[in-house]
Write a protein that holds these residues in place. Sequence first.
Motif, mmCIF file in Angstrom:
data_model
loop_
_atom_site.group_PDB
_atom_site.id
_atom_site.type_symbol
_atom_site.label_atom_id
_atom_site.label_comp_id
_atom_site.label_asym_id
_atom_site.label_seq_id
_atom_site.Cartn_x
_atom_site.Cartn_y
_atom_site.Cartn_z
ATOM 1 N N UNK A 175 0.877 -1.169 -0.129
ATOM 2 C CA UNK A 175 0.177 0.126 -0.191
ATOM 3 C C UNK A 175 0.946 1.144 -0.084
ATOM 4 N N UNK A 176 2.086 1.284 0.888
ATOM 5 C CA UNK A 176 2.652 2.449 0.720
ATOM 6 C C UNK A 176 3.639 2.826 -0.444
ATOM 7 N N UNK A 177 3.930 1.674 -1.068
ATOM 8 C CA UNK A 177 4.397 1.735 -2.647
ATOM 9 C C UNK A 177 3.636 2.368 -3.458
ATOM 10 N N UNK A 178 2.587 1.886 -3.520
ATOM 11 C CA UNK A 178 1.384 2.135 -4.576
ATOM 12 C C UNK A 178 1.162 3.727 -4.359
ATOM 13 N N UNK A 179 1.021 4.055 -3.073
ATOM 14 C CA UNK A 179 0.558 5.349 -2.637
ATOM 15 C C UNK A 179 1.657 6.374 -2.970
ATOM 16 N N UNK A 180 2.933 6.067 -2.872
ATOM 17 C CA UNK A 180 3.884 6.868 -3.053
ATOM 18 C C UNK A 180 4.231 6.944 -4.512
ATOM 19 N N UNK A 181 4.236 6.226 -5.474
ATOM 20 C CA UNK A 181 4.386 6.148 -6.799
ATOM 21 C C UNK A 181 3.098 6.701 -7.377
ATOM 22 N N UNK A 182 2.054 6.661 -7.040
ATOM 23 C CA UNK A 182 0.952 7.473 -7.886
ATOM 24 C C UNK A 182 1.035 8.988 -7.443
#
Length: 632
Positions: A285-292
């Motif tokens: 979740x943290x990776x997806x949030x940051x990349x978006x």
Amino acid sequence: MGFDEVGSGMDRRWGIWSLLRRKQVDSDRATEGRGENQLAKELSVLQLVAIGVGSTIGAGVYVLVGTVAREHSGPSLIISFLIAGIAAALSAFCYAELASRCPSAGSAYHYSYICVGEGVAWLIGWALILEYTIGGSAVARGISPNLALFFGGPDSLPSFLARIYIPGLDVVVDPCATVLVLVVTGLLCVGIKESSLVQAIITSLNVCVMLFVIIAGGYVCFESGWVGYSVTSGFFPYGVNGMLAGSATVFFAYIGFDSVASTAEEVKNPQRDLPLGIATALSICCFLYMMISVVIVGMVPYFAMDPDTPISSAFERHGMHWAMYIVSAGAILALCSTLLGSILPQPRILMAMARDGLLPSFFSDVNKSTQVPVKSTIVTGVSAALLAFFMDVSQLAGMVSVGTLLAFTIVAISILILRYVPPDEVPLPLSFQGSMASVVFQCDSHEKNVEGPKDSFEKNDKGFKQVVQDSRYPLIVKINDKDKLNELRRRKYAAWSIAFICIGVLMITLSASTSSLPQYFLYSICSFGGVLLLCGLGVLSWIGQDDGRHSFGHAGGFICPLVPFLPVTCILINSYLLINLGAATWMRVSVWLVIGVFVYAFYGRSHSSLTDMIYVPVEHVDRIKSSSECVA
């Protein structure tokens, strides 16, 4: 060597002791007799990750990036998501240890009942019931507007699913939301394996949409030169304080991993899989949030973002109008996945509370064929469906955060209790009282310094029974051993230190969140709270942890690092967020909690399974049970 102080559950039935009595941690021995009420152990790490990611990543991420970037963070949105992810990880560490040590249904309710006491556990369970009911209803109401886009516009759903305004009642009913909740309820009744498979499929599709946004958006950014990061206001247009304010806002995008802990009893290998599932889900979740956030801010300057549809409008700005349908599909998938994650935990909390006698036994029934709490699931689903049909609960969304943050806070406090003052008494049924008398006699026979007749069982001002000469109950011989006295003193210091930490945190967060009082008064309160917090933290660091923590629950699972500093930081962050939810939210939640107090006072307290228990020291439990088996 003998018993110190014990009291029966009936002694603790009335007064404050009913709020402080604690149940035994579920272990292999404690769960043997559960029989047909045992849930099916079907979940693996991948299914736990799907539940965690699906419950955490909702449609809010498709809106949140625009709102937070415009109002708080600007280009530093990625740092806001990172800080919020780290703050959420603090709670995740605490959950991971308790979930692997106490793998039973109930999540934070279960942990607080073991570590803190029945009163706090009841309030946590009651608040979580409200959280999941409102959360599920709010998610369901949000699906129909997004779904209508695929039929041509906001009001283009088929007539039997379209929203209808009823003038006489001044409400807008939502048949689509009701149907979706009932479908999810039926799916959850089929079985945990089947529902987790559907959750995994929906979550995978949602992750694919988010990966599309990252990859396609990244390509556009490289083509356009990352225009969003070329603004003259710099990386921190609202300063570091704005970035931190953005972190507090996006923190709520991470709540949802606690749904993984609620399925602990259905995990094949909880000591390994639960911590791994929680950590993996939160990391994804943290990776997806940051990349978006990196991509969207790079596509469009933060001040030009559409606060309602930031991702769709960003692609439209670069001529990719067709991407709007993919983003809308992702929002619908995210909402459906979150709906599953919102309804899944509540039946298990109801079941756990009913097992403990705090709710009627109706809720504890487990279907023999599906091995899921079907009755609790149906009650949960029907309640959420009715609420979604008649009421727009968006104004009640803050109440969802209260339940979650309360749970996070109590779980962190439970870690401190587990490490420094773990329960040293175990509740046993009255049927063991004969064995207790036998063990007491054996202990007394080895006490060379014990002379004279045994005393009688009398109640003292603490509500405990002290005994001698009454073989019906275990008794207490004064402890002369110096090591035991030192241990009792260490536990006392630890208990007071934990209390000082909680009081200090409350004073600091209240003074930091209040502006209506004089500044000198607020500074004084904050300073005094800081002193209490530091003193409590210093004492805990100095006296060391309790050796009894090693035998608490299941061994070999995840161990929360940096205790006591990590749990204390978690308590501080969550308490600050709780206080800043607003007075209106707390007034609404208070009404629900007051109702819960009456339910507990008139039903739960007297029907608790601990009312017919006698508390004995942990070190004597095995001897008492062995003695009982020999007698049998």
